[in-house]
Design a protein around this motif. Structure first.
Motif, mmCIF file in Angstrom:
data_model
loop_
_atom_site.group_PDB
_atom_site.id
_atom_site.type_symbol
_atom_site.label_atom_id
_atom_site.label_comp_id
_atom_site.label_asym_id
_atom_site.label_seq_id
_atom_site.Cartn_x
_atom_site.Cartn_y
_atom_site.Cartn_z
ATOM 1 N N VAL A 187 0.816 -1.168 -0.004
ATOM 2 C CA VAL A 187 0.133 0.046 0.169
ATOM 3 C C VAL A 187 0.936 1.098 -0.039
ATOM 4 O O VAL A 187 1.735 1.352 0.892
ATOM 5 N N ALA A 188 0.837 2.208 -0.938
ATOM 6 C CA ALA A 188 1.335 3.457 -0.998
ATOM 7 C C ALA A 188 1.125 4.177 0.367
ATOM 8 O O ALA A 188 -0.283 4.446 0.257
ATOM 9 N N ALA A 189 1.704 4.699 1.054
ATOM 10 C CA ALA A 189 1.251 5.267 2.400
ATOM 11 C C ALA A 189 0.787 6.787 1.708
ATOM 12 O O ALA A 189 -0.215 6.866 2.421
ATOM 13 N N GLY A 190 1.164 7.408 0.957
ATOM 14 C CA GLY A 190 0.485 8.650 0.589
ATOM 15 C C GLY A 190 -0.917 8.572 -0.131
ATOM 16 O O GLY A 190 -1.753 9.597 -0.163
ATOM 17 N N ARG A 191 -1.223 7.219 -0.428
ATOM 18 C CA ARG A 191 -2.358 7.160 -1.258
ATOM 19 C C ARG A 191 -3.533 6.345 -0.491
ATOM 20 O O ARG A 191 -4.500 5.817 -0.909
ATOM 21 N N HIS A 192 -3.491 6.098 0.905
ATOM 22 C CA HIS A 192 -4.245 5.138 1.721
ATOM 23 C C HIS A 192 -4.250 5.750 3.014
ATOM 24 O O HIS A 192 -3.469 6.077 3.748
ATOM 25 N N VAL A 193 -5.625 6.256 3.370
ATOM 26 C CA VAL A 193 -6.197 6.354 4.612
ATOM 27 C C VAL A 193 -6.125 5.427 5.694
ATOM 28 O O VAL A 193 -6.888 4.255 5.132
ATOM 29 N N LEU A 194 -5.470 5.278 6.610
ATOM 30 C CA LEU A 194 -5.560 4.246 7.732
ATOM 31 C C LEU A 194 -6.835 4.341 8.633
ATOM 32 O O LEU A 194 -6.901 5.653 9.183
ATOM 33 N N THR A 195 -7.549 3.562 8.972
ATOM 34 C CA THR A 195 -8.599 3.889 9.791
ATOM 35 C C THR A 195 -8.555 2.829 10.750
ATOM 36 O O THR A 195 -8.572 1.473 10.749
ATOM 37 N N PRO A 196 -8.799 3.116 12.161
ATOM 38 C CA PRO A 196 -8.531 2.231 13.368
ATOM 39 C C PRO A 196 -9.773 1.466 13.414
ATOM 40 O O PRO A 196 -11.008 1.918 13.056
ATOM 41 N N GLY A 197 -9.617 0.255 13.622
ATOM 42 C CA GLY A 197 -10.693 -0.781 13.817
ATOM 43 C C GLY A 197 -11.128 -0.556 15.470
ATOM 44 O O GLY A 197 -10.710 0.121 16.285
ATOM 45 N N PRO A 198 -12.067 -1.645 15.673
ATOM 46 C CA PRO A 198 -12.733 -1.500 17.011
ATOM 47 C C PRO A 198 -11.515 -1.837 17.940
ATOM 48 O O PRO A 198 -10.604 -2.775 17.887
ATOM 49 N N GLY A 199 -11.621 -0.948 19.029
ATOM 50 C CA GLY A 199 -10.688 -1.084 20.244
ATOM 51 C C GLY A 199 -9.269 -0.682 19.839
ATOM 52 O O GLY A 199 -8.045 -0.806 20.485
ATOM 53 N N VAL A 200 -8.957 0.076 18.689
ATOM 54 C CA VAL A 200 -7.566 0.659 18.251
ATOM 55 C C VAL A 200 -7.809 1.977 18.361
ATOM 56 O O VAL A 200 -8.925 2.747 17.982
ATOM 57 N N VAL A 201 -6.681 2.647 19.247
ATOM 58 C CA VAL A 201 -6.842 4.181 19.405
ATOM 59 C C VAL A 201 -6.309 4.692 18.387
ATOM 60 O O VAL A 201 -6.678 5.753 17.748
ATOM 61 N N GLU A 202 -5.099 4.428 17.868
ATOM 62 C CA GLU A 202 -4.109 5.217 16.703
ATOM 63 C C GLU A 202 -3.706 4.327 15.795
ATOM 64 O O GLU A 202 -3.191 3.178 16.354
ATOM 65 N N VAL A 203 -3.656 4.697 14.513
ATOM 66 C CA VAL A 203 -2.827 3.821 13.566
ATOM 67 C C VAL A 203 -1.935 5.016 12.775
ATOM 68 O O VAL A 203 -2.353 6.151 12.433
ATOM 69 N N ARG A 204 -0.843 4.422 12.758
ATOM 70 C CA ARG A 204 0.288 5.334 11.851
ATOM 71 C C ARG A 204 1.188 4.587 10.897
ATOM 72 O O ARG A 204 1.348 3.440 11.370
ATOM 73 N N TRP A 205 1.790 5.303 10.012
ATOM 74 C CA TRP A 205 2.695 4.757 9.314
ATOM 75 C C TRP A 205 4.069 4.746 9.857
ATOM 76 O O TRP A 205 4.404 5.667 10.665
ATOM 77 N N PHE A 206 5.030 3.840 9.763
ATOM 78 C CA PHE A 206 6.418 3.645 10.305
ATOM 79 C C PHE A 206 7.242 3.174 9.223
ATOM 80 O O PHE A 206 6.994 2.384 8.592
ATOM 81 N N PRO A 207 8.519 3.971 9.183
ATOM 82 C CA PRO A 207 9.523 3.282 8.216
ATOM 83 C C PRO A 207 9.950 1.859 8.736
ATOM 84 O O PRO A 207 9.857 1.750 9.923
ATOM 85 N N MET A 208 10.276 1.098 7.841
ATOM 86 C CA MET A 208 10.538 -0.359 8.308
ATOM 87 C C MET A 208 11.805 -0.472 8.999
ATOM 88 O O MET A 208 11.781 -1.298 10.112
#
Length: 111
Positions: A4-25
């Motif tokens: 998934v290209a990081a700049g073209r996809h919005v991350l949406t937290p699921g149930p019980g998830v507070v925050e979702v972020r991209w990280f460099p490998m």
């Protein structure tokens, strides 16, 4: 396994998830042993597949430069590639085609 290209996809937290972020490998937060194993396995699978399939194209817009394609492959493979050999191999493979456009993003010859 999914690319998934990081700049073209919005991350949406699921149930019980507070925050979702991209990280460099190379800069991930602390992971459990199981999560680290899954991440390492996914990384090795992407690197192996990149050696025989044009998967990096999925991470680029429809129009891109060979330099941008090389940068994606170098990021996936985690090592530098020889520019002349990379360009020759990509052009001979037939997986890309010239657009006839030129882009000058800095000094030197336009891409």
């Amino acid at each position: 396994l999914c690319l998934v290209a990081a700049g073209r996809h919005v991350l949406t937290p699921g149930p019980g998830v507070v925050e979702v972020r991209w990280f460099p490998m190379d800069d991930t937060p602390a992971l459990s042993a199981d999560a680290a194993t899954v991440l390492d396995y996914g990384r090795s699978r992407v690197r192996a597949k990149a050696a025989y399939a044009p998967i990096a194209l999925q991470l680029l817009p429809e129009v891109f430069t060979l330099g941008e394609l090389q940068a994606v492959y170098e990021a996936v493979l985690d090592h530098d590639l020889d520019t002349r050999n990379f360009r020759r191999d990509v052009l001979q493979s037939g997986i890309v085609e010239p657009t006839g456009e030129a882009r000058a993003d800095g000094p030197g010859r336009p891409a």
